[in-house]
Structure formats: structure tokens, C-alpha cells
Design a protein around this motif. Structure first.
Motif, PDB file in Angstrom:
ATOM      1  N   ILE A  57      61.700  30.123  43.937  1.00  0.00           N
ATOM      2  CA  ILE A  57      60.574  30.530  44.677  1.00  0.00           C
ATOM      3  C   ILE A  57      59.347  30.932  43.945  1.00  0.00           C
ATOM      4  O   ILE A  57      59.329  32.075  43.594  1.00  0.00           O
ATOM      5  N   ASN A  58      58.363  30.155  43.906  1.00  0.00           N
ATOM      6  CA  ASN A  58      57.367  30.291  43.207  1.00  0.00           C
ATOM      7  C   ASN A  58      56.004  30.801  44.313  1.00  0.00           C
ATOM      8  O   ASN A  58      55.447  29.688  44.569  1.00  0.00           O
ATOM      9  N   VAL A  59      55.645  31.784  44.183  1.00  0.00           N
ATOM     10  CA  VAL A  59      54.554  32.311  45.321  1.00  0.00           C
ATOM     11  C   VAL A  59      53.336  32.253  44.743  1.00  0.00           C
ATOM     12  O   VAL A  59      52.182  32.622  45.198  1.00  0.00           O
ATOM     13  N   ALA A  62      50.475  35.966  43.063  1.00  0.00           N
ATOM     14  CA  ALA A  62      50.295  36.922  44.252  1.00  0.00           C
ATOM     15  C   ALA A  62      51.477  37.896  44.249  1.00  0.00           C
ATOM     16  O   ALA A  62      52.547  37.701  44.982  1.00  0.00           O
ATOM     17  N   GLU A  63      51.120  38.909  43.613  1.00  0.00           N
ATOM     18  CA  GLU A  63      52.483  39.881  43.397  1.00  0.00           C
ATOM     19  C   GLU A  63      52.798  40.792  44.492  1.00  0.00           C
ATOM     20  O   GLU A  63      53.836  40.833  44.871  1.00  0.00           O
ATOM     21  N   ASN A  65      52.717  39.906  47.519  1.00  0.00           N
ATOM     22  CA  ASN A  65      53.454  38.786  48.317  1.00  0.00           C
ATOM     23  C   ASN A  65      54.771  38.429  47.894  1.00  0.00           C
ATOM     24  O   ASN A  65      56.048  38.391  48.427  1.00  0.00           O
ATOM     25  N   MET A  66      54.667  38.603  46.434  1.00  0.00           N
ATOM     26  CA  MET A  66      56.119  38.285  45.831  1.00  0.00           C
ATOM     27  C   MET A  66      57.326  39.259  46.071  1.00  0.00           C
ATOM     28  O   MET A  66      58.214  38.810  46.286  1.00  0.00           O
TER      29      MET A  66
ATOM     30  N   GLU B 177      47.845  36.291  51.167  1.00  0.00           N
ATOM     31  CA  GLU B 177      48.700  36.031  50.203  1.00  0.00           C
ATOM     32  C   GLU B 177      49.960  35.250  50.689  1.00  0.00           C
ATOM     33  O   GLU B 177      50.408  34.188  50.681  1.00  0.00           O
ATOM     34  N   PHE B 181      51.087  31.181  51.499  1.00  0.00           N
ATOM     35  CA  PHE B 181      52.387  30.688  51.008  1.00  0.00           C
ATOM     36  C   PHE B 181      53.214  30.063  52.001  1.00  0.00           C
ATOM     37  O   PHE B 181      53.936  29.195  51.911  1.00  0.00           O
TER      38      PHE B 181
END
Lengths: 320, 295
Positions: A57-59, A62-63, A65-66, B177, B181
Motif C-alpha cells: 500500500i503506497n500512500v 504523505a507520512e 496519512n501513512m 492526505e 488517497f
């Protein structure tokens, strides 16, 4: 950048051990997923993506959100390995690590890639030397700094089996495989005594452990018996191992991070309260000048010679 | 989409054979009860966030007393619908809804904010069953909700994820963000409800850092948008029913509300973001709410 230089013969980039362990886990458990911030390459997760495309899963970049997405995936029954450059993971998403992972007790595995000064010349924005000080202050977050490929893989597997949030520092600076007895095991919260000795103790983790062993060998030639402890688990920390180190009467700590607040800080806190003893903390003082990883390590004495010199000074001071 | 095999649907209050009007009337009573009960909690505790509790009470009542497929006897059932209170300070609505649905005894509401109470000033999932994630700092709930929705998407699970955000909260970058997504992933199992009361803690949103054109912003991020009167139970239920349909895009319900709704002197007043009514104000508020119930 110099961190990308190939490992010298006999040394290893711990990211390789990390991705192999995550792939092995993923083969046997479809709850394992990887979450990245456009960091497939720097996390070396290209093969994982090819093998398990739905589980990568590559967001994007956006850390916050990650890490939030990682916590949500854990809520949905997954075991996410959130992999990003540790400078961005630990700093940009610190509140998400605190609130969404640790305080919420979600089963998220946070993997700080290219930690410490692996990015050398890129400068203080890209150095991750504060991460251990920040993260060990967060309650209910396990913090592990493996020293070599074997320990990296073992820590990844231990983290997967541990029900709760874990931060693992994945080094990119080449390190040798540490000598270990047959059947060695890794346990969260348990230190590894790699060498016995009663004159001084060296407590190190990560890329400093093999340097500590070299320092101990040099000290032995001078008649100084140094105990070497690999303190991979910074939180929870192994209090018994620190007590045994304190019994030597002198402790040197060494880490690829700030001298204040990290492993050295944890050892000094414990000793001040329970076993007052001289503690010399080796690490970085703060924002660092431009330089390659190896130049920075030498400049600040994070070498076998630097560790041996600090140990020698403490042993001399003991006898005064 | 697979069904929802892990879930025993015990939302007895939400018999789908009922007419929309009957469902709306049931929820109206529950929302009124929540308002009265949470004001008592705030008065007893001497603190709280009545403005945002009252603006979101109708939304939360619709979800907990009609829409959500949740079971208080199995609060962590893997196939449950998820509700995330991204505006974590509005614990009044969350705690009254959870107690009203039987996740914990209603009498425990009297412990709100008292030492070692499970009813902390912001929700804590390790204290109380039925809470999905610990919120409080704004901008956290949507990323977590997106993560749950991604897990559901990967597993082709049947559960839905609902995230309630304040409007002022949409000034947090992490919300966008996550919105970006969710749009990219086409998370059709995700519904965001914006409690659009147009007031943030200190002033109007549009005077502070304007959100409009808000619907256009969500559309640009790949979301389906519907705007409803956030105090019209039938309209809210219809919007949530529609959100249940299989979708290829995430959906945002912009619920136009008033802060302090239900109490005349609190309505649309920034000053009641936090604050505690005095004895006279409390008596008036309860009288107004009781009158509204008996209308």
C-alpha cells in the motif's frame, strides 16, 4: 550518495535482511502488508510488491496519512509493516505514532529505514539521530535497534509475533555479521552479552555493536577486560543487563544517534537511580556538519578507537 | 463484495421494514435523549464541549440507532461496521450513543471525566468497548478510517467505515492526505460525514481559514458529495442508506448543522464550543429539549 555505496566484502545492508524477513512472513500469513510513502525502492520492497501486489500500500509522499493508514489496517485485522526513511517516519508522523499506534495500542510495525546518519551529506534534515530519544519517551511503544542482518530478521519476526506497536530501526550502513553462539535467540526486552569482562562495560546497539567488539579486543591486548552488551531493545530495556554492566564500575554507551536521550540516556537514567556509576555516552551532539556517513562516525568518535579511548579513560579514572 | 459472515446483525432498533418516517421518529427520540443526557454529563463534570456535541447528535444518533451493524455483545467482531469520531472532543455524543446501545451501563455516564473513569475527555479504545481508535488531536480519524477501509477493500469484506469530522478539522493537512488517497483507491466502503456547523473553536470557519467551496474540494479529490440538513433525521437516514449501495468512490455527506442545536441560547454560538451551562441555563436547556420531544 555515499550510503548507496555497495557493502564491503563481509558486510551487509540490513535492509536486505529486513525485506527477506517480511517476505517470509508474508508467505505464511496473509495479514502481513507493507505500507510505504513512495519508498518502495529505498525500503527495497520491489520484490515484495511484485510477489504480493495487493498487499503493498503506497500512500505517496504523505507520512501522517501513512501511519494513520497503518493503524487503520491494524484495526482491520492486518499486520502492517510501515516502511519509510526513519527521519520522516519518526519526525513527520510523531503524533500519529503516539496517538494512533501507541496510545491506541494498534498492532503496527514501524520500520525506520536508513536511520542514523546513513544519508550523510544530505544533512540534518535527512539524519535520523533524534528518533530513539523521541520514541523511547512514548509509552507502550517497543523500540528495537538491531545490529546486524541476523538480528534485523529476528527483530522483524519478533515484532510480527508481538501484539502491539513496534519501531524497528533498519540500518543501511554496512555492518558485518556478529559472532554468535549456536542457537542464539532474540527476545524483545532482552540484551545480548557478547563478551564478558569485569573492568568496564560497553553498551551499544545498531551499527556500533561491531565497533564495540573491536574496541574490546583492542582493550584486551592492553589487559583491560571489557564487557560488551548489545542493547538492541531500547524500550523495554533490560535492567538486569545494565545492573551487570554497572557492577564493572564504568560504562561506555555507543549509538548512531544523539548522545542525549537515546540509549545512552536510558542507561544513564537507570544508573543514576539504581547503580550510581560513571557513564560516558558516545553519540552525536546535535545538527551535524556536511560529511559522509563514515566521516561523521569518525569525526564524533563513533569508532572502535573512540570507544576504546573512552573505556580506557573510565578505567583509569576508577583507579585514581 | 462478500457478505458479512462474522456479523450477527442485532441492530434491533433498525428494522429495515419500517418506513423511513418511523425510523426517523425513533432516531429523533434517541437524539433528544442523547442531548439531554450529555448536557447532564457536562454539567455534572463541570466541563465538556456542548456546542459540537449538540451539532452532531442527530448524525451520531442515526448511525448508532439505525445504520451501524454493530453488536455490543461482540464489540470487536471482525465484520463490524466502523465508526470513527475524528472530532474526538465530542465525547458527549459518542458516550451517550455507546451507552444507549448497551456497550456499557448507562449509569457509568455519571463517571464522565471523574478520576480513573473509563469516560476520558477524549475516547480511548483501551478503556471502553466500541471505540475504534483514540482521537483527540484533530486530523487523525480520517487517515485511520481510510486504513480500515483499505483493509476491507483488500479482504472484500462487507463492512462499512464511517468517519465523523468537524468542519474546522478540515484545516488539518492530514485530512486531505487521507482524502486524496481514499479517492485514489476508490474506497466505496468509506463515508465521511462533515459536521458543517461553520464554527470552529474561536470563530466562523470562513473568517478563520475558509473551507468553501467545500463540496468542490471533495469532488476534486475523487469523492461523491451529498449535502443534507444535518438535523433532518429522514434526510440523514436516506443519505446513509444510499451510502450502503455498492460504490466505486468514497462518499462525503456534508451535513449542514448548527453548533448547539436544540438549545436556543447555544445555537450557532462559538462561545459554547466548550463551556458549562449554569443552573438556570441548564434548566432552560432541559425544558426546551423536553418540549421538543413532546411536540
Amino acid at each position: 550518495m555515499s550510503a548507496a555505496a555497495p557493502a564491503a566484502a563481509g558486510t551487509f545492508d540490513c535492509r536486505d535482511a529486513y525485506v527477506r524477513a517480511v517476505e517470509e512472513l508474508a508467505e505464511g500469513d496473509d495479514r502481513i502488508v507493507a505500507v510505504v510513502n513512495d519508498s518502495v525502492g529505498s525500503s527495497k520492497l520491489g520484490k515484495f510488491r511484485d510477489r504480493f501486489p495487493a498487499r503493498l500500500i503506497n500512500v505517496g509522499i504523505a507520512e501522517q496519512n501513512m501511519v494513520g493508514v497503518g493503524a487503520g489496517l491494524a484495526n482491520g485485522g492486518k499486520i502492517p509493516f510501515v516502511s519509510a526513511a526513519s527521519c520522516f517516519l519518526s519526525a513527520r508522523a510523531l503524533e500519529q505514532i503516539k496517538a494512533d499506534c501507541a496510545y491506541s495500542q494498534q498492532n503496527v510495525k514501524l520500520c525506520g529505514i536508513s536511520s542514523g546518519v546513513a544519508y550523510g551529506e544530505l544533512g540534518a534534515t535527512h539524519h535520523s539521530i533524534e528518533d530513539i530519544a523521541w520514541l523511547r519517551a512514548i509509552d507502550k511503544l517497543t523500540v528495537i535497534v538491531p545490529a546486524d542482518p541476523w538480528e534485523t530478521a529476528a527483530a522483524v519476526k519478533a515484532a510480527a509475533g508481538h501484539d502491539g506497536p513496534v519501531y524497528i530501526r533498519i540500518s543501511r550502513m554496512p555492518v558485518p555479521a556478529l559472532p554468535r553462539p549456536e542457537g542464539a535467540t532474540f527476545a524483545i526486552g532482552k540484551a545480548e552479552t557478547l563478551r564478558d569482562g569485569g573492568d568496564v562495560a560497553i553498551i551499544a546497539n545498531g551499527t556500533l555493536v561491531h565497533r564495540a567488539l573491536d574496541a574490546a579486543a583492542a582493550l584486551a591486548a592492553e589487559g583491560i577486560a571489557a564487557r560488551v552488551i548489545n542493547m538492541a531493545s531500547v524500550s523495554p530495556i533490560d535492567a538486569e543487563a545494565i545492573a551487570a554492566a554497572a557492577a564493572t564500575g564504568a560504562i561506555v554507551t555507543a549509538e548512531e544517534g544523539l548522545a542525549a536521550g537515546g540509549l545512552g540516556g536510558a542507561v544513564a537514567e537507570y544508573c543514576a537511580e539504581h547503580h550510581p556509576v560513571r557513564v560516558k555516552r558516545l553519540g552525536f551532539p546535535g545538527f551535524l556538519p556536511t560529511g559522509s556517513p563514515s566521516w561523521l562516525m569518525e569525526r564524533y568518535g563513533l569508532t572502535a578507537e573512540g570507544i576504546a579511548a573512552a573505556a580506557r579513560d573510565l578505567v583509569t579514572a576508577k583507579s585514581l | 463484495m462478500m457478505g458479512n459472515p462474522d456479523m450477527v446483525d442485532v441492530a434491533a432498533s433498525a428494522d429495515r421494514r419500517d418506513s423511513l418516517a418511523a425510523r426517523a421518529e425513533f432516531v429523533r427520540e434517541r437524539a433528544n435523549w442523547m442531548r439531554r443526557r450529555l448536557l447532564k454529563m457536562i454539567v455534572d463534570a463541570g466541563q465538556g464541549h456542548p456546542g459540537g456535541d449538540l451539532s452532531s447528535a442527530d448524525i451520531v444518533a442515526c448511525l448508532y440507532f439505525d445504520i451501524l451493524r454493530i453488536d455490543p455483545k461482540v464489540p470487536a467482531a471482525p465484520g463490524r461496521d466502523r465508526f470513527v469520531l475524528s472530532k474526538g472532543h465530542c465525547t458527549g455524543v459518542l458516550y451517550t450513543a455507546l451507552a444507549g446501545r448497551g456497550f456499557f451501563p448507562e449509569a457509568e455516564l455519571d463517571t464522565y471525566l471523574k478520576p480513573e473513569s473509563r469516560l476520558n475527555g477524549h475516547p480511548n479504545r483501551t478503556y471502553l468497548p466500541g471505540i475504534e481508535t483514540n482521537t483527540g488531536p484533530l486530523g487523525h480519524g480520517l487517515p485511520v478510517g481510510v486504513g480500515v477501509a483499505v483493509a476491507g477493500q483488500i479482504d472484500e469484506a462487507g463492512y462499512r467505515v464511517f468517519v465523523l469530522t468537524g468542519d474546522g478539522e478540515l484545516q488539518e493537512g492530514s485530512m486531505w492526505e487521507a482524502a486524496m488517497f481514499a479517492g485514489h483507491r476508490g474506497l466505496g466502503n468509506l463515508t465521511v460525514i462533515v459536521d458543517r456547523n461553520r464554527l470552529q473553536q474561536g470563530a466562523r470557519t470562513e473568517e478563520t481559514n475558509a473551507l468553501e467551496p467545500l463540496a468542490d474540494k471533495w469532488r476534486a479529490f475523487g469523492w461523491d458529495v451529498v449535502e443534507v440538513d444535518g438535523h433532518d433525521h429522514a434526510a440523514l437516514l436516506a443519505a446513509f442508506d444510499d451510502a450502503a449501495a455498492a460504490r466505486a468512490r468514497p462518499r462525503v455527506i456534508i451535513a449542514n448543522t448548527f453548533k448547539g442545536q436544540g438549545v436556543s441560547f447555544m445555537r450557532d454560538q462559538a462561545g459554547w464550543h466548550h463551556g458549562v451551562p449554569n443552573a438556570e441555563q441548564y434548566a432552560q436547556a432541559m425544558a426546551e429539549l423536553e418540549a421538543e420531544m413532546s411536540r
